[in-house]
Scaffold this active site. Structure first.
Site, mmCIF file in Angstrom:
data_model
loop_
_atom_site.group_PDB
_atom_site.id
_atom_site.type_symbol
_atom_site.label_atom_id
_atom_site.label_comp_id
_atom_site.label_asym_id
_atom_site.label_seq_id
_atom_site.Cartn_x
_atom_site.Cartn_y
_atom_site.Cartn_z
ATOM 1 N N TRP A 146 0.804 -1.294 -0.146
ATOM 2 C CA TRP A 146 0.051 -0.086 -0.121
ATOM 3 C C TRP A 146 0.760 1.413 -0.102
ATOM 4 O O TRP A 146 0.397 2.208 -0.441
ATOM 5 C CB TRP A 146 -1.050 -0.033 0.859
ATOM 6 N N ASP A 147 2.131 0.914 0.114
ATOM 7 C CA ASP A 147 3.254 2.413 0.063
ATOM 8 C C ASP A 147 2.863 2.786 -0.960
ATOM 9 O O ASP A 147 3.028 4.156 -1.284
ATOM 10 C CB ASP A 147 4.568 1.736 0.140
ATOM 11 N N GLU B 141 1.365 -1.512 13.028
ATOM 12 C CA GLU B 141 1.332 -3.231 13.159
ATOM 13 C C GLU B 141 1.753 -3.673 14.411
ATOM 14 O O GLU B 141 2.010 -4.839 14.589
ATOM 15 C CB GLU B 141 2.276 -3.488 11.955
ATOM 16 N N LYS C 10 3.966 2.139 15.913
ATOM 17 C CA LYS C 10 4.883 1.972 15.000
ATOM 18 C C LYS C 10 4.877 3.001 14.237
ATOM 19 O O LYS C 10 6.052 3.505 13.795
ATOM 20 C CB LYS C 10 4.843 0.562 14.410
ATOM 21 N N GLN C 11 3.915 3.462 13.606
ATOM 22 C CA GLN C 11 3.864 4.280 12.648
ATOM 23 C C GLN C 11 2.487 5.224 12.546
ATOM 24 O O GLN C 11 1.575 4.166 13.039
ATOM 25 C CB GLN C 11 3.887 3.737 11.151
#
Lengths: 766, 766
Positions: free
Chosen positions: A352-353, A483, A595-596
């Site tokens: 999906w980046d 994640e 994480k992000q």
């Protein structure tokens, strides 16, 4: 150990030989042309630590999956980026001794330069062999951006004394993938042929029957005896000559690389041979000249200029250079792998980046057809996305795009990702929205866009379930972008993207109905979609549940988030960082650490749906909990920190993203670069410091130049116009170079620029 | 395909040869003696589908783990049950043709009998070879329960015409594990020797240096020429003789199996040879007689007699037989693997199955030392459990017992199980409690019990966290017994077991302080445990959170359970069952379906903590959602259904557990039997229909005889007494055969029985 890279606005430079840096440098100096790419391996033999890697876009291998405990629905195969025939190799023997920087007694005058402006890799060194002879080498190579199946190497050799030199260029199909799951080889050499100064080898993959032919045509600048070599899978041509002390001899190696993706299998070797010979006729200088000019052309619409900070300048160009050479947009079968052409890790080419982090760069910096091909890629994979959803029990054309893919089929085998990180569907819908708002190409809806949006909406409508307890639609068992949480209920971001996708798909049906009635009739029939279904989508969207805490005034990342012990990441013992290398997985999962960007990712995507006040609350809550252990994280936070005028934080986050690979912050550059994160760096700069926003369908600029920078200039393709935006300490200048009129706001002031016009707006007094 | 097994109260019988049934039959007819066991493979060659398997308790191999994506904290190795040297093998050649049921032209008169009463496996058949000769074979074998390193085979052969017969008994160390992760072999043959009618082979494992020596001493009942065979790793002795039509010849093969667990490596082969020779001197009949008598002795305290239903009778004895031959309790290094000696799947030897499902059988049916050795097993593994917890970030002697183990180290590599299915710790504490209430051996606390309880309490006290939102201790990120939910918060069962373990550990410290002050001082010093720590445990326990729904009046399996769509399993499309073979994992996870007793498991363990009314509410809610896709599930529900007087449901659940393997309900008997679930079957019968309860530390019986059964009789070791409980349609008779006085309630009536006394209580009129 950090890479020893010199600062230079246009170049990546290494000026000392250090074998411990070799694998890192091979990644950092990698070159490509969208069709193929390769790590910066030495041309001559090298027996030290190295990852020999040449990769051809679109060729892949369905490697047998390695999995501990099988789950229903897992794919059997993981599509791996294919390490392919080595075509740069040249054996060099001086008085019988092999030139090899790992065995040379002294290596001096080493310099490696990647000239990003012109797409050229140069390496010079002087090596003293154990037989005492000093050899000076100047090696230059390029993968032509003009003819993307062509490569050329110029390899100049000088000895400090007379010696017998054997120089043996070869093409080698005996390659292995470092990341093969079961240590198997993927290629089978099929045929090979040598002729005077020429060699060609054709190989095929053991599965899927991809064929690759690599041909070389060589020329030596002095007289030499020649002999063909026919090692299996590795044909070569050996020149033997007596060198004169201090007199340079140059080998030119012209290479053609053709795959069955683009040419008939039976003609492959012949075509490759013909092209290599044609390249040799053209000559190295002519090829280089055309190549350099083409690179200059690419930079013309993509370069970002930072004045006053060469390190930042180098970093942003490094990011842009890799984006440009990884994907050129000429072929909708290709995409942007997380490592591009710089390594093998993660396999697959598409995450999906692409939609979430890379598309904005291509939208703004290339012809719109480039971005459109990224959309076509997903449209072409719609049947596989539907099949993937069916495998998981979804019905009636629901589509779940894969987490990782090469050919549209899912590759990944971790249930919490494969089956649950379904938010990826949202990014794919968002890409269509983003493309249309940039290009105003609404017609794309009838060329595949609506098919994709419908499949995605159908997925969401089935993936939610009705909670009697909450009197809402809930989404159970998902993994969000963060994640470090698995199998959670009601991830805010996922629910938000689902809600938005459902509404947007319904809106797009309405648009098509109003504007393209013929296409509407066809699509209704093709997709078996009627008004009732749209009503369901809108109803699900309107009753979607979002976890919200009234006291804090924020949306919660997921149900139950406030049961966690909430402590800022800054309170962690530094020796526990990064937590993913120091903590067991359960500990990470039950911690509050992110994480992000997750909740914030949604707010980043849809700036017009969140007030600055609300954004501030969410950022102030979530940023301190975010450990940024994904390369895709700091960029989003940079942009939001800019929005909130958190200048220092923005700069510190920006540095994390911009020089991630150049500084090897995560100790993994030896495996390859974070190519997709480079799109994030671009966003940090243009959306962040450049202050570009798309609010209520309008273009705005509210830039803030970081301290120490004297000017930031970037180009922008926007709705058929090419703008140049230039920010200095005084204000903002926007120049509409060509194309359509553009309306925009700069620091709140409305402007309307025709082609050829430019405006200047001073910064507000702060 | 169901196994073709004849009904017989004491025997498992197959009376037709069907190659498609062979792998199943190999599991069903497996024999063992606690020290070793083997599948019912043919003695002669067999080229058809088979899993050749001989297993030695306590020997294992650390096979390299296969895992898709590595997580911190995962173990590198998975301890595998070791397939070990084949010692039953006999090659038979008739006029040069190999006897092999897969290649024989006709197989008739086939009959295989497992005599469970005497631990004997017999097989007879007549095979017609392609050379036209008919061969009749009667093969009997046993693994001695008297000398657990001894085995014996009697192999009788008769041909229908004169022929040259070669009969070649062998011992073969060239074995492989079917479940090896990387297709590697685990054994390395070291030395071998043959002598007249004798052979011995010693091999060692490639890791961990386990040695195994297997010796055979043979005798043939007629004159024959002899010749030694020395195939590498497989020494043999070949008898060649001229057979006379219709005259039987018998080969006796006496085997000794010695491992480095029990004898010095250097003497192993010699000792095995000596023992095999001694066995031959003893002779087959004498060995068999002693073996049969010993089996009768085991049954004396373990047999359950069901009159009126031979199928049920056969089933319960089949379950008991496997429990008795899998674990004899002589060695605290051994345990009960989920497949016993019948197959390889799952690896490891010990799961929480032992404590939760098997211990009650051994407590009731064997000398108390047998159960105590199961406790000692865990005590001996306490250091590894502490190391395992440390690896996951726990401190100060906290112990997390492994999910799967051989030597105390964790083997399993699925984060949601390995790191999160921590309830296993609760079952290990419960086993100590259960052992003490059965035996009244409180002294066990100072012999390891308190060490274990302390490590477990420390784990729970650290594994919970304080929720500001809930103002309680919560336990985030766990997997309960219902593995169809992963990474959930506040699993009722886990929180309940944690709360109970914390309180019980504190109580046990108090008991030791009052009753064994010297030991108390030693343990306080050894374990660095003080009053403050006990206070913390009790405080955590008192503030533990439990998800509860007021409207339904039930505890929820975990946070958020009521967000699911709740529909009974009976509403599922039959083609979706079992869901674990038909649904993707995410769909299972977000469904309401329960793999095995979870909330109800806690109520089953602690009957005195749940009122019948509350039990009914919970059972009525959760039973319909339970799909019983674990072999460990129906047994618990059977007992609870009996408590609630749900007679039909109890019987239907009982049948699921009792004949699970005999009917191969899960289509997996070819891989081995569900040995640990057999302990569950025993509980269904004794706790369920037998109505045995331990309430408020007292023994009670409220039995209900299923329809069609005329009598149910079972023995019960209880606090130093041996009771026989016999239930017929009229009432209950309890006979205190020997030992201590026993107080109990039968149908609510209090009794007190001295040794030699018996009582009879009529059933209440229903």
């Amino acid at each position: 150990m950090k890479p020893q890279i010199l600062i230079h606005p246009w170049k990546i430079i290494q000026d000392q030989w250090d074998p411990l840096q070799q694998r890192m440098a091979e990644s950092l100096f990698a070159i490509g042309n969208g069709r193929m790419g390769q790590r910066a391996n030495h041309e001559e033999d090298y027996s030290g630590e190295t990852l020999q890697g040449s990769y051809i876009a679109g060729l892949y291998y369905p490697d047998k999956t390695k999995v501990g405990w099988w789950k229903n629905g897992y794919p059997d195969y993981f599509a791996k980026v294919l390490n392919s025939s080595n075509f740069i190799g040249i054996h060099v023997r001086i008085d019988g001794e092999l030139l090899d920087l790992a065995t040379a007694t002294v290596v001096s005058e080493f310099r490696r330069e990647l000239d990003m402006q012109h797409g050229l890799l140069t390496r010079t060194f002087t090596a003293t062999l154990s037989n005492g002879i000093q050899v000076e080498v100047i090696a230059t190579r390029l993968l032509s951006i003009v003819s993307d199946d062509m490569a050329a190497v110029a390899y100049q050799l000088r000895t400090d004394q007379d010696a017998q030199v054997e120089i043996e260029p070869y093409v080698d199909a005996n390659v292995i993938n470092e990341d093969a799951n079961w240590e198997s080889t993927f290629w089978e050499p099929l045929s090979q042929r040598t002729d005077k100064e020429h060699a060609v080898v054709q190989s095929k993959t053991k599965r899927l029957n991809f064929h690759l032919a690599v041909a070389m045509q060589c020329q030596l600048s002095c007289d030499a005896e020649g002999q063909s070599g026919d090692k299996a899978g590795c044909p070569s041509w050996t020149y033997t000559y007596q060198s004169t002390a201090n007199k340079a001899v140059i080998l030119h190696k012209y290479v053609a690389v053709l795959s069955s993706l683009n040419a008939p299998i039976d003609d492959l070797s012949q075509l490759a041979s013909t092209q290599a010979i044609a390249a040799a006729k053209q000559g190295f200088d002519a090829i280089k000249k055309a190549h350099q000019a083409a690179w200059m052309g690419k930079w013309a619409t993509a370069d970002i200029v930072i004045e006053g900070d060469d390190s930042a300048q180098q970093a942003i160009r490094f990011n842009i250079f890799h984006l440009l050479q990884t994907f050129t947009g000429v072929d909708p079968r290709l995409n942007i792998g997380p490592k591009g052409f710089t390594g093998e890790k993660y396999g697959g080419s598409t995450y999906w980046d692409t939609e979430a982090y890379c598309l904005p760069f291509y939208l703004a910096s290339s012809d719109i057809s480039v971005a459109k091909n990224l959309l076509n890629y997903r449209f072409n994979h719609l049947p596989q996305a539907i099949a993937n959803a069916e495998k998981l029990g979804f019905k009636k054309g629901a589509a779940l795009y894969p987490m990782v893919t090469m050919n549209g089929e899912e590759c990944h085998n971790e249930w919490e990702i494969t089956f649950e990180e379904v938010h990826r569907n949202g990014a794919i819908a968002y890409a269509i929205y983003n493309y249309i708002r940039h290009s105003q190409d609404w017609h794309h809806l009838t060329e595949g866009g609506l098919d994709v949006l419908t499949g995605i909406a159908r997925f969401w409508a089935q993936r939610v379930s009705w909670s009697k307890a909450k009197k809402s639609y809930v989404m159970l068992g998902v993994t969000g972008p963060n994640e470090y949480e698995n199998n959670v209920n009601n991830n805010y971001y996922t629910n938000f993207m689902a809600q938005w996708s459902l509404n947007y798909a319904a809106e797009c049906w309405s648009w098509v109905e109003s504007h393209e009635p013929d296409a509407y009739d066809r699509l209704r029939k093709d997709l078996l979609c009627d008004g009732d279904e749209l009503t369901i989508w809108k109803s699900v969207a309107s009753k979607m549940y979002f976890p919200y805490d009234k006291t804090l005034g924020i949306y919660l990342q997921q149900d139950g988030f406030l049961d966690k012990v909430i402590e800022p990441a800054s309170a962690l013992d530094p020796k526990d960082r990064p937590i993913n290398q120091n903590w067991s997985w359960d500990r990470i999962l039950r911690s509050c650490y992110i994480k992000q960007a997750d909740t914030l990712q949604g707010m980043f995507f849809f700036e017009d749906k969140t007030s600055l006040d609300s954004l501030k609350k969410h950022f102030d809550y979530y940023e301190p909990l975010t450990v940024h252990e994904s390369s895709l994280s700091p960029c989003v936070h940079t942009v939001l920190a800019c929005r909130l005028n958190y200048r220092e934080q923005a700069m510190s986050l920006y540095e994390k993203t911009a020089r991630l690979d150049l500084d090897d912050s995560n100790n993994e550059v030896h495996e390859g670069l974070h190519v997709t994160a480079m799109g994030g760096t671009w966003m940090s700069l243009v959306y962040g410091f450049g202050g570009m926003k798309i609010l209520n369908d309008g273009l705005q600029f509210d830039p803030q130049l970081p301290e120490g920078w004297t000017r930031l200039t970037f180009p922008l393709n926007w709705r058929g116009a090419l703008l140049t935006v230039s920010i200095d300490r005084d204000g903002v200048t926007i120049d509409n170079q060509k194309g359509n009129r553009v309306a925009c706001h700069v620091h709140g002031q409305a402007f309307d620029l025709a082609a050829g016009q430019s405006i200047h707006q001073q910064h507000p007094v702060s």
